[in-house]
Design an enzyme around this catalytic site. Structure first.
Site, PDB file in Angstrom:
ATOM      1  N   TYR A 152       0.811  -1.218   0.000  1.00 29.25           N
ATOM      2  CA  TYR A 152       0.000   0.000   0.000  1.00 29.25           C
ATOM      3  C   TYR A 152       0.848   1.273   0.000  1.00 29.25           C
ATOM      4  O   TYR A 152       2.039   1.241   0.192  1.00 29.25           O
ATOM      5  CB  TYR A 152      -1.053   0.003   1.092  1.00 29.25           C
ATOM      6  CG  TYR A 152      -0.665  -0.116   2.550  1.00 29.25           C
ATOM      7  CD1 TYR A 152       0.613   0.046   3.023  1.00 29.25           C
ATOM      8  CD2 TYR A 152      -1.665  -0.386   3.486  1.00 29.25           C
ATOM      9  CE1 TYR A 152       0.901  -0.055   4.361  1.00 29.25           C
ATOM     10  CE2 TYR A 152      -1.388  -0.486   4.843  1.00 29.25           C
ATOM     11  CZ  TYR A 152      -0.098  -0.321   5.269  1.00 29.25           C
ATOM     12  OH  TYR A 152       0.186  -0.416   6.603  1.00 29.25           O
ATOM     13  N   GLU A 153       0.164   2.385  -0.286  1.00 31.52           N
ATOM     14  CA  GLU A 153       0.801   3.692  -0.490  1.00 31.52           C
ATOM     15  C   GLU A 153       1.800   3.657  -1.650  1.00 31.52           C
ATOM     16  O   GLU A 153       2.840   4.316  -1.614  1.00 31.52           O
ATOM     17  CB  GLU A 153       1.480   4.190   0.790  1.00 31.52           C
ATOM     18  CG  GLU A 153       0.571   4.292   1.990  1.00 31.52           C
ATOM     19  CD  GLU A 153      -0.721   5.034   1.703  1.00 31.52           C
ATOM     20  OE1 GLU A 153      -0.726   5.901   0.809  1.00 31.52           O
ATOM     21  OE2 GLU A 153      -1.727   4.746   2.359  1.00 31.52           O
ATOM     22  N   GLY A 154       1.461   2.902  -2.678  1.00 34.22           N
ATOM     23  CA  GLY A 154       2.329   2.776  -3.845  1.00 34.22           C
ATOM     24  C   GLY A 154       3.173   1.531  -3.730  1.00 34.22           C
ATOM     25  O   GLY A 154       4.121   1.486  -2.941  1.00 34.22           O
TER      26      GLY A 154
END
Length: 598
Positions: free
Chosen positions: A440-442
């Site tokens: 997550y978050e890229g």
């Protein structure tokens, strides 16, 4: 059952001795962070994490979150009371603006507390962590009225915050967002759409939840140029700040996940919910990236945090578990076997985790200080240099610390043998919880592409050249230090590998972009290893100087630093040669097969 002790002593060594945060007393908030205050903050933070959050980690994982028939969500037993204690003690507002109820201390201390909390209970730490990210976005891009309305309640912990980006059909490619925003005619918008994977999207620990939602205003340009950001409270807010009826915001379901079970990851439905524009129309990504960059640093810290807690438990087990005899003869002749910590391969595994953890903690603090400088310094050139470094290093922090953090959790699990596969020991939870941080978050492949495709060449490569110059300057300034020479030589070699890889991209990636894509992850880890090596030589220099001065009772600890530094240079840093070899092999074999041949 699992254990955790916050690394207060090591953190103080970094803050006071390696990075000397007192030198930044000219920055707002730093003058208040005297050594005594910092030590007291860390000690109290450690106590909260060890005594309140950590005991809820295993039980929270086992119980998980429950979506009720009315769409509400119940968090694990103890989470609500723990949140009230955590927020009530001011931890959410530690580094926030005093104008809105914060304490105004450096962000760096907030980053340290984030590590402690995430090691103790990662799922719990996400509730205040996401709130702090939402606060940051509102603080930078919100109107004065929005700040007055939301920030005080969020900082005191009465309300929480989230970020809503992902939709069922799109993740990283935010240009595909379909959630729509229709003007209501009174300055507000009706928000309609579905968001997925929303951490802390619904819960019972705060009276209201302030959602930050990406949506597209009717008639907006296609793609990312037409995305706006809205603040959408779960419940309506009266003019007096009271919490009213539900604002047509509901949790459709809770995701069934591999880990972080104590955090409610929700499908969120917006059915004409009333929201207000944050910043300018069609500039939503500018505002959301404030929160996303905060979140990426936070996720990097999660990688370190799970590596640290997994390591601590593996060490306890390795000292206690007896099996086999040392290769050089029995070390515990009075027992049926020796503790497994006598075995070289066990020690190799534990040392590799230890060497990473201590350098990664330094890497986080070094960049957290740069974040403080970029936001608080009155010197434009100083702010620019700090911002350059953060832009370059954020994808490295996120990608390298979470990749390696997960690998280290698996290594720690291996120390337990079959017991590591059993839930009661707790180490398998660290593996499961650590895995999400790589996604997550890229996702980390995206982080690598961001680094190579955008950050590396920005402003003519100004940031990477500044890094080269800083490391080369340290090597030159300390070249005659006999004690450091065994460490400086390997770092010099690996810095050369990084420079060669950078030059290779310059010569081979523009004409053939696949060369950059195929080598991006290796480059990210190559830069990460050199950065960690740089942290080790800085720590080793301080440790050596303290030993020369008598060490003031810390002789064993400083000697341990020097041994661990040597281990990193001998056993971890040589991997830069392999990364360079893979980068310079190019993309031909990577791209040769057709899709049907896979």
């Amino acid at each position: 059952m699992p254990v955790y002790k916050a690394p207060v002593e090591d953190t103080l060594f970094l803050l006071n001795d390696v990075f000397n945060i007192e030198r930044y007393n000219n920055l707002p908030g730093f003058a208040d962070a005297t050594p005594d205050v910092v030590e007291a903050v860390l000690a109290e933070g450690a106590k909260v994490c060890e005594e309140i959050l950590q005991p809820l980690n295993y039980s929270g994982d086992q119980e998980g979150c429950t979506r009720n028939a009315d769409g509400s969500v119940t968090t694990p037993r103890g989470f609500k009371a723990a949140y009230e204690t955590y927020a009530g003690a001011g931890w959410i507002g530690l580094a926030m603006d005093p104008e809105y109820g914060g304490q105004g201390l450096p962000y760096t201390l907030g980053a340290v507390m984030n590590e402690f909390a995430s090691s103790a209970n990662m799922a719990f730490a996400m509730y205040p962590g996401l709130t702090m990210g939402a606060i940051a976005a509102l603080y930078v891009h919100g109107s004065d009225e929005q700040k007055r309305t939301y920030l005080p309640k969020m900082i005191e912990g009465e309300w929480s915050g989230t970020m809503n980006l992902t939709e069922p059909h799109c993740g990283t490619d935010l240009g595909l967002i379909k959630t729509k925003a229709v003007p209501n005619g009174d300055g507000s918008y009706a928000i309609t759409g579905t968001k997925i994977f929303i951490s802390a999207g619904e819960q019972d620990i705060t009276r209201n939840i302030i959602h930050l939602v990406l949506a597209r205003i009717e008639g907006a340009p296609a793609g990312v140029k037409g995305i706006s950001l809205f603040v959408v409270p779960r419940n309506a807010i009266g003019e007096d700040g009271s919490v009213g009826e539900n604002n047509h915001v509901s949790c459709g379901s809770i995701e069934h996940k591999m880990g972080i079970h104590g955090n409610s990851t929700c499908v969120m439905n917006y059915d004409g919910a009333k929201g207000w524009l944050i910043g300018a129309e069609n500039k939503g990504l500018n505002a959301m990236f404030v929160m996303m960059n905060e979140a990426r640093l936070g996720v990097a810290i999660q990688g370190l945090a799970q590596s640290e807690v997994a390591y601590q438990n593996a060490v306890v087990y390795a000292k206690d578990r007896i099996q086999g005899r040392a290769l050089t003869g029995a070390k515990s002749p009075d027992k049926a076997a020796d503790p497994i910590i006598v075995h070289p391969d066990v020690r190799r595994t534990l040392m590799s985790i230890k060497a990473f953890n201590e350098a990664a903690r330094a890497f986080v603090i070094w960049n957290a200080i740069k974040s403080d400088i970029s936001h608080r310094s009155s010197d434009a050139a100083e702010r620019q240099a700090a911002d350059d470094q953060l832009g370059l290093m954020t994808p490295v922090l996120k990608g390298v610390l979470t990749d390696t953090g997960f690998d280290n959790a698996v290594k720690a699990q291996q120390m337990f043998g079959g017991h590591g596969y059993i839930a009661e020991t707790g180490v398998e939870q660290f593996v499961r919880d650590a895995r999400i941080a790589m996604i997550y978050e890229g996702a980390n492949g995206v982080q690598a592409m961001d680094l190579v495709g955008r950050k590396l060449g920005r402003d003519g490569g100004r940031a990477i050249m500044a890094f080269f110059n800083e490391v080369a300057g340290f090597l030159k300034d300390n070249a005659e230090d006999e004690g450091l020479k065994p460490l400086l030589g390997p770092l010099q070699l690996s810095l050369g590998h990084l420079q060669q890889a950078t030059m290779w991209f310059m010569n081979n990636a523009l004409a053939k972009p696949d060369n950059a894509g195929a080598g991006a992850s290796d480059y990210m880890h190559l830069l990460g290893l050199v950065s960690l090596g740089y942290m080790w030589v800085k720590m080793a220099k301080v440790a050596q100087d303290k030993l020369k001065a008598g060490a003031n009772g810390a002789t064993e600890r400083m000697n341990t630093k020097l041994v661990t530094a040597r281990f990193f240079m001998e056993r971890s840093l040589p991997e830069t040669a392999a990364h360079l070899a893979r980068i310079t092999s190019g993309a031909d074999s990577t791209m040769a097969l057709s899709a049907e041949q896979f």
